[in-house]
Design a protein around this motif. Structure first.
Motif, PDB file in Angstrom:
ATOM      1  N   ASP A 153       2.536  11.529  -9.075  1.00  0.00           N
ATOM      2  CA  ASP A 153       1.157  11.486  -9.554  1.00  0.00           C
ATOM      3  C   ASP A 153       0.578  10.140  -9.108  1.00  0.00           C
ATOM      4  O   ASP A 153       0.924   9.090  -9.655  1.00  0.00           O
ATOM      5  N   MET A 154      -0.277  10.163  -8.091  1.00  0.00           N
ATOM      6  CA  MET A 154      -0.741   8.906  -7.502  1.00  0.00           C
ATOM      7  C   MET A 154      -1.712   8.148  -8.405  1.00  0.00           C
ATOM      8  O   MET A 154      -1.835   6.929  -8.298  1.00  0.00           O
ATOM      9  N   LEU A 155      -2.395   8.860  -9.287  1.00  0.00           N
ATOM     10  CA  LEU A 155      -3.236   8.167 -10.269  1.00  0.00           C
ATOM     11  C   LEU A 155      -2.345   7.318 -11.175  1.00  0.00           C
ATOM     12  O   LEU A 155      -2.655   6.162 -11.481  1.00  0.00           O
ATOM     13  N   GLU A 156      -1.229   7.886 -11.580  1.00  0.00           N
ATOM     14  CA  GLU A 156      -0.310   7.149 -12.437  1.00  0.00           C
ATOM     15  C   GLU A 156       0.284   5.941 -11.684  1.00  0.00           C
ATOM     16  O   GLU A 156       0.478   4.874 -12.260  1.00  0.00           O
ATOM     17  N   MET A 157       0.539   6.111 -10.387  1.00  0.00           N
ATOM     18  CA  MET A 157       1.073   4.987  -9.605  1.00  0.00           C
ATOM     19  C   MET A 157       0.033   3.862  -9.515  1.00  0.00           C
ATOM     20  O   MET A 157       0.371   2.677  -9.584  1.00  0.00           O
ATOM     21  N   ALA A 158      -1.239   4.249  -9.360  1.00  0.00           N
ATOM     22  CA  ALA A 158      -2.308   3.240  -9.296  1.00  0.00           C
ATOM     23  C   ALA A 158      -2.430   2.529 -10.642  1.00  0.00           C
ATOM     24  O   ALA A 158      -2.553   1.300 -10.702  1.00  0.00           O
ATOM     25  N   ARG A 159      -2.376   3.296 -11.716  1.00  0.00           N
ATOM     26  CA  ARG A 159      -2.462   2.684 -13.052  1.00  0.00           C
ATOM     27  C   ARG A 159      -1.286   1.733 -13.268  1.00  0.00           C
ATOM     28  O   ARG A 159      -1.428   0.629 -13.766  1.00  0.00           O
ATOM     29  N   TYR A 160      -0.118   2.180 -12.807  1.00  0.00           N
ATOM     30  CA  TYR A 160       1.073   1.357 -12.988  1.00  0.00           C
ATOM     31  C   TYR A 160       0.954   0.030 -12.232  1.00  0.00           C
ATOM     32  O   TYR A 160       1.395  -1.022 -12.712  1.00  0.00           O
ATOM     33  N   ALA A 161       0.332   0.072 -11.031  1.00  0.00           N
ATOM     34  CA  ALA A 161       0.177  -1.165 -10.245  1.00  0.00           C
ATOM     35  C   ALA A 161      -0.633  -2.188 -11.052  1.00  0.00           C
ATOM     36  O   ALA A 161      -0.293  -3.377 -11.099  1.00  0.00           O
ATOM     37  N   MET A 162      -1.716  -1.723 -11.679  1.00  0.00           N
ATOM     38  CA  MET A 162      -2.536  -2.621 -12.504  1.00  0.00           C
ATOM     39  C   MET A 162      -1.744  -3.111 -13.717  1.00  0.00           C
ATOM     40  O   MET A 162      -1.809  -4.293 -14.085  1.00  0.00           O
ATOM     41  N   GLU A 163      -1.001  -2.206 -14.316  1.00  0.00           N
ATOM     42  CA  GLU A 163      -0.228  -2.587 -15.508  1.00  0.00           C
ATOM     43  C   GLU A 163       0.840  -3.628 -15.140  1.00  0.00           C
ATOM     44  O   GLU A 163       1.069  -4.589 -15.876  1.00  0.00           O
ATOM     45  N   PHE A 164       1.476  -3.403 -13.982  1.00  0.00           N
ATOM     46  CA  PHE A 164       2.498  -4.352 -13.510  1.00  0.00           C
ATOM     47  C   PHE A 164       1.881  -5.741 -13.339  1.00  0.00           C
ATOM     48  O   PHE A 164       2.437  -6.755 -13.773  1.00  0.00           O
ATOM     49  N   GLN A 169      -6.079   0.844  -4.210  1.00  0.00           N
ATOM     50  CA  GLN A 169      -7.087   1.390  -3.290  1.00  0.00           C
ATOM     51  C   GLN A 169      -6.487   2.390  -2.314  1.00  0.00           C
ATOM     52  O   GLN A 169      -7.137   3.384  -1.971  1.00  0.00           O
ATOM     53  N   SER A 170      -5.244   2.148  -1.883  1.00  0.00           N
ATOM     54  CA  SER A 170      -4.646   3.115  -0.948  1.00  0.00           C
ATOM     55  C   SER A 170      -4.387   4.444  -1.651  1.00  0.00           C
ATOM     56  O   SER A 170      -4.562   5.510  -1.061  1.00  0.00           O
ATOM     57  N   ALA A 171      -4.002   4.384  -2.919  1.00  0.00           N
ATOM     58  CA  ALA A 171      -3.795   5.637  -3.669  1.00  0.00           C
ATOM     59  C   ALA A 171      -5.120   6.394  -3.801  1.00  0.00           C
ATOM     60  O   ALA A 171      -5.184   7.611  -3.602  1.00  0.00           O
ATOM     61  N   MET A 172      -6.189   5.653  -4.090  1.00  0.00           N
ATOM     62  CA  MET A 172      -7.504   6.295  -4.254  1.00  0.00           C
ATOM     63  C   MET A 172      -8.003   6.877  -2.929  1.00  0.00           C
ATOM     64  O   MET A 172      -8.600   7.943  -2.883  1.00  0.00           O
ATOM     65  N   LYS A 173      -7.733   6.144  -1.846  1.00  0.00           N
ATOM     66  CA  LYS A 173      -8.239   6.566  -0.535  1.00  0.00           C
ATOM     67  C   LYS A 173      -7.465   7.775   0.008  1.00  0.00           C
ATOM     68  O   LYS A 173      -8.061   8.737   0.506  1.00  0.00           O
ATOM     69  N   HIS A 174      -6.161   7.710  -0.069  1.00  0.00           N
ATOM     70  CA  HIS A 174      -5.355   8.740   0.596  1.00  0.00           C
ATOM     71  C   HIS A 174      -5.016   9.935  -0.296  1.00  0.00           C
ATOM     72  O   HIS A 174      -4.610  10.982   0.200  1.00  0.00           O
ATOM     73  N   ALA A 234       0.835  -1.205   0.000  1.00  0.00           N
ATOM     74  CA  ALA A 234       0.000   0.000   0.000  1.00  0.00           C
ATOM     75  C   ALA A 234       0.872   1.259   0.000  1.00  0.00           C
ATOM     76  O   ALA A 234       2.026   1.227   0.420  1.00  0.00           O
ATOM     77  N   TYR A 235       0.290   2.364  -0.467  1.00  0.00           N
ATOM     78  CA  TYR A 235       0.939   3.681  -0.349  1.00  0.00           C
ATOM     79  C   TYR A 235       0.493   4.317   0.957  1.00  0.00           C
ATOM     80  O   TYR A 235      -0.708   4.361   1.259  1.00  0.00           O
ATOM     81  N   LEU A 236       1.451   4.810   1.711  1.00  0.00           N
ATOM     82  CA  LEU A 236       1.124   5.501   2.962  1.00  0.00           C
ATOM     83  C   LEU A 236       1.278   7.000   2.757  1.00  0.00           C
ATOM     84  O   LEU A 236       2.304   7.448   2.224  1.00  0.00           O
ATOM     85  N   PRO A 237       0.281   7.791   3.204  1.00  0.00           N
ATOM     86  CA  PRO A 237       0.433   9.251   3.163  1.00  0.00           C
ATOM     87  C   PRO A 237       1.208   9.724   4.402  1.00  0.00           C
ATOM     88  O   PRO A 237       1.377   8.949   5.355  1.00  0.00           O
ATOM     89  N   ALA A 238       1.630  10.971   4.414  1.00  0.00           N
ATOM     90  CA  ALA A 238       2.431  11.502   5.523  1.00  0.00           C
ATOM     91  C   ALA A 238       1.715  11.341   6.869  1.00  0.00           C
ATOM     92  O   ALA A 238       2.351  11.159   7.901  1.00  0.00           O
TER      93      ALA A 238
END
Ligand code: FMN
Ligand code: SF4
Length: 515
Positions: free
Chosen positions: A424-435, A498-503, A388-392
C-alpha cells in the motif's frame, strides 16, 4: 584425516542458527570418531543459504546450505566431511553463478578467511596498500584516491579524494579520521558484513587515511545494535596493534596512527556526519550548521575526515592495485564497484558487489530471483528510508549515481528493498513522514513540524477525509521540507513521499474512496 569445516560467525548466520550447527557438528564428529577443525568466517553474502557450511576437500571448499543443527547427523552420515552428495550440497561456492558473476573488490576476502587471522589477511594482499601509501607520502596517496574516482559510499557520494585533500591542506596539528559505521538505512548491512568479515580492511583503510592527511587518531562510530561487529573490531585492533600495523611506528616508519571504537546512540540522525561528531564528543546527536565543514573543523574542532565503512575499506585495494585499475570498473562518474544489498520481499536476498551499471531489473531478477511471495514486484525503495520508490517501469535504470538522480532517485548506501503488488503505497508515504517525525533532531522547523503534519495529512487521506486539500498540503509540506530543512533527514523525506504519489496515484485515490 583432519577435516576443516567453515561455519560463519556473521550476525546473519548466527541469527539463523550457526551456533547450533557448530555444537551439533562437534558432537556428531566426536561420536563418529572424525577429526574436525571448525573455523569461523564471515558471510559469503548469500543469505538465503545461511548458515552456509563449507568443507575443505581436494576439489576446494564445498558448500552446503542452508544447514540447521537438525541436518547435521544426516550430513555426517552421508559423508559431507568428504564433500559427498546431499540435497543441501551447493558445490564449490566460488563457482555458484550468484557468486561467480560478482566483482568482489571491497568484499574480496569476506567469507573466505577467518576475520581475525592476520596472516591470512596478509597472504591475500593485506597491508600492501598501507606499505604503498607510506612509500608514496601524503600528496601522492591523496592523489591516488582522487584519481580512482572513489565517491563516498555512505550516501552523499562526495568524491573521497577531495575530502581528503581539504583535510591535508589544513595547517599541521591534531587531525582525525572518523569512520561512520552507524548504518541506519533500512535494508542495509554491507558495513556490518565487512566489519564482521574483514575488519583489517577497515583498519588498513583508516590507517592509510591517517597517513595521507596527517591524522594520528581514528574513531569508528559504530551502531550500538552491532555487538558482533564491536567484538570483532576490538579484537582486530588489538591484533593489528600487537603486530605493528597500528601504533607509534607503522611498519617501522616514523608515522603513527591508532584507533578505537565508540558505540553510537541508537538514533538514525547520528549517522549524519555532523550529528555523529556531536555524539562522538559525548553530546546529543544534533546537526551542526555548515560551514565550517568537518574537513576544516570537525571532531573536537580539528580537521576531520568522515567516511563510511565501505569507502574506507575500499581504499586498501585502490592503493594496492592502483587508481587506474579501480577506475576500469563502473561507468560515467560512478567508478569502481558497489556492494548492493538486496532485502525485503525477495527470494534470494544478500550482498551483490558489482561494478556500477547493473540495472535494477538485473539485480531483482538475476540475483534476487523475484519476490519471496511469488507475486510481481511492484516497487523498490533504493537508498534507505529517504530513498525514492521506483515503479516497475523504471527497473531498467542502471544502478549508478547520475542515472538514478536523473529520475529523482538516489543510490545512497546501496540498499534495495523490494515490495510485491500487495504493498500500500499511501501507507509507505505516511510511514516515511512518521519515520522523519520520530527521528528528527528537532533543530529546524520544516522537519520537526512538517513531518508531523505530513504524517497526519496522509493518515487523513487514508481515512478518505478531504482528499484534494490534504494532497495539496502534502505537496506544499514536501516543497518546504525539501528546500528549507537544515539536513538530509528533513530534506530527503519528500523523496519517498513524492515518488509514491507520482508513480502510484491509484493508491491515494482508492483510499479516498474508502477502498
Ligand atoms: C539523516 C542521515 C543519516 C545518515 N546516516 C549515515 C549512516 O548511517 N552511515 C553513513 O556512512 N553515512 C550516513 N549519512 C551520510 C553522512 O552524513 C556522510 O555523508 C557520510 O558519512 C560521509 O562518508 P562517505 O563520504 O564515505 O559516504 C547520513 C546522512 C543523513 C542526512
Ligand atoms: S532536517 Fe530534521 S534532523 Fe535535520 S537538522 Fe532539521 S530537524 Fe534536525
Amino acid at each position: 584425516m583432519r577435516v576443516t569445516v567453515w561455519i560463519p560467525r556473521d550476525a546473519g548466520a548466527l541469527a539463523l542458527g550457526a551456533e547450533a550447527v557448530v555444537r551439533k557438528l562437534q558432537a556428531e564428529a566426536q561420536a563418529a570418531g572424525a577429526q574436525v577443525t571448525i573455523r569461523r568466517n564471515g558471510s559469503r553474502g548469500l543469505y538465503w543459504l545461511e548458515p552456509l557450511v563449507e568443507v575443505e576437500c581436494a576439489e576446494g571448499r564445498i558448500a552446503y546450505g542452508p544447514v540447521s543443527g537438525r541436518d547435521v547427523p544426516d550430513l555426517v552420515k552421508k559423508g559431507f566431511l568428504k564433500g559427498a552428495a546431499h540435497p543441501l550440497r551447493i558445490g564449490p561456492i566460488e563457482e555458484h553463478p550468484w557468486f561467480a558473476s560478482q566483482q568482489r573488490l571491497t568484499f574480496a576476502r569476506v567469507g573466505r578467511i577467518d576475520p581475525l587471522d592476520l596472516a591470512a589477511y596478509r597472504a591475500s594482499g593485506g597491508f600492501v596498500g598501507l606499505a604503498r601509501a607510506l612509500e608514496l607520502g601524503p600528496d601522492a596517496t591523496v592523489n591516488e584516491v582522487l584519481e580512482s574516482g572513489l565517491r563516498g559510499r555512505g550516501g552523499a557520494a562526495f568524491p573521497t579524494g577531495i575530502k581528503w585533500q581539504t583535510v591535508l591542506r589544513q595547517p599541521p596539528g591534531q587531525k582525525y579520521v572518523t569512520c561512520n559505521a552507524d548504518e541506519g538505512d533500512s535494508g542495509t548491512y554491507s558495513d556490518r558484513m565487512l566489519m564482521e568479515g574483514d575488519p583489517f580492511a577497515l583498519i588498513e583503510g583508516m590507517t592509510i587515511a591517517g597517513v595521507a592527511v596527517g591524522a594520528t587518531k581514528g574513531y569508528v562510530y559504530l551502531r550500538v545494535e552491532y555487538p558482533h561487529a564491536f567484538r570483532v573490531l576490538n579484537a582486530a585492533i588489538e591484533v593489528a596493534r600487537e603486530a605493528g600495523f597500528l601504533g607509534s611506528s607503522l611498519l617501522d616508519s616514523d608515522k603513527a596512527f591508532d584507533m578505537e571504537v565508540r558505540l553510537g546512540a541508537g538514533a538514525y540522525i547520528c549517522g549524519e556526519e555532523t550529528s555523529m561528531l556531536e555524539s562522538l564528543e559525548g553530546r546529543r546527536g544534533e546537526i551542526r550548521v555548515r560551514p565550517p565543514l568537518p574537513a576544516e573543523k570537525g571532531l573536537f574542532g580539528a580537521p576531520t575526515i568522515v567516511n563510511n565503512v565501505i569507502t574506507l575499506a575500499t581504499v586498501p585495494t585502490i592503493l594496492a592495485h592502483g587508481a587506474a585499475t579501480y577506475r576500469e570498473y563502473g561507468q560515467a562518474k560512478s567508478r569502481g564497484t558497489l556492494p548492493l544489498q538486496l532485502a525485503g520481499n525477495i527470494r534470494r536476498g544478500g550482498l551483490v558487489e558489482r561494478a556500477f551499471g547493473l540495472t535494477v531489473r538485473e539485480l531483482l531478477e538475476d540475483y534476487g530471483g523475484g519476490s519471496m511471495s511469488g507475486r510481481p514486484i511492484r516497487a523498490v525503495q533504493i537508498g534507505g528510508p529517504l530513498g525514492a520508490y521506483l515503479p516497475a517501469s523504471q527497473f531498467d535504470t542502471p544502478l549508478e549515481y547520475e542515472a538514478l538522480s536523473g529520475i529523482g532517485a538516489l543510490l545512497g548506501h546501496g540498499g534495495v528493498v523490494a515490495f510485491d503488488d500487495t504493498v500500500d503505497m499511501l501507507e509507505m508515504a505516511r510511514y516515511a513522514m512518521e519515520f522523519c517525525a520520530h527521528e528528527s533532531c528537532g533543530k529546524c522547523t520544516p522537519c520537526r513540524i512538517g513531518s508531523v503534519r505530513g504524517a497526519e495529512a496522509l493518515a487523513a487521506i487514508g481515512r478518505g477525509e478531504d482528499r484534494e486539500r490534504q494532497l495539496v498540503l502534502v505537496e506544499e509540506l514536501c516543497d518546504t521540507m525539501l528546500n528549507a530543512s537544515l539536513c538530509g533527514l528533513g530534506g530527503m523525506t519528500p523523496f519517498p513521499v513524492q515518488s509514491a504519489m507520482k508513480h502510484f496515484p491509484e493508491d491515494f485515490r482508492a483510499k479516498a474512496r474508502g477502498g
